[in-house]
Design a protein around this motif. Structure first.
Motif: not given
Ligand code: MN3
Length: 220
Positions: A100-107
């Motif tokens: 659920k987007a955990g760990g997705d770094m910001p652009s």
């Protein structure tokens, strides 16, 4: 009559309650085990909530009686347990399961991404600095990515015990990691650095970005 009205007005406060999590106890595994989550949220955080509510009532009674010594002692418990409630609520919110987007770094081109790169040169350098700051916490405390509305600057901060970030004059919280032993010991034992390194795999950067936008009111 007046005193009774005043007492009634004074005693009406909105009690704190344990926030429900937007994920299940097992959903942050293997980074944080279900066993830790169940104890941490269901027992530790619940206790801060209960003790906060209890001590606010004790404080109100002490003030109504004019017992200022008791009020002063009780206020310390209100501060500690209220901080525990506020800090844990921020912590749960800025975590998310990997699917659920955990760990997705910001652009790198988003406001928070640009600001991090401007301050630390790269995401990796930011993470290194954050993990080092976590190591500097001796005893129980919290590590933060903070935003200072006056300087519009980001910084990495630590607070001890259950002190809250803004209460220490250290800015507005964007992201926090609980580094009390109860947050990791059952799983990571004495290896706090491993826990802090792994937590980035379940960081909810969408929430961090939202807090950043709110804190700087889009004037970044
Ligand atoms: Mn905790």
């Amino acid at each position: 009559m007046f005193n009774r009205l005043l007492a009634r007005k004074f005693s009406s406060f909105t009690k704190a309650s344990l926030p429900s999590l937007p994920y299940g106890y097992g959903d942050l595994a293997p980074v944080i085990s279900a066993e830790i989550m169940e104890l941490h949220h269901g027992k530790h955080h619940q206790k801060y909530v209960d003790q906060y509510n209890l001590n606010v009532e004790k404080l109100q009674a002490a003030l109504a009686k004019g017992d200022h010594k008791l009020a002063s002692d009780t206020a310390k418990n209100v501060r500690f347990n209220g901080g525990g409630h506020v800090n844990h609520s921020l912590y749960w919110e800025n975590l998310a399961p990997v699917n659920k987007a955990g760990g997705d770094m910001p652009s790198k081109t988003s406001p928070i991404g640009k600001s991090i790169i401007q301050h630390w040169g790269s995401f990796d350098s930011f993470l290194d600095n954050f993990n080092t700051k976590a190591e500097e916490v001796q005893g129980s405390g919290w590590v933060w990515l903070a935003y200072d509305p006056k300087t519009k600057g980001l910084s990495i901060q630590k607070t001890m015990d259950q002190n809250i970030l803004s209460g220490e004059g250290l800015g507005e919280p964007l992201l926090t990691v609980d580094v009390w032993e109860h947050a990791y010991y059952l799983q990571y034992k004495n290896q706090k650095p491993n826990y802090v390194k792994k937590i980035w795999e379940i960081m909810n950067w969408k929430v961090v970005e939202k807090r950043f936008d709110t804190a700087c009111q889009m004037k970044c």
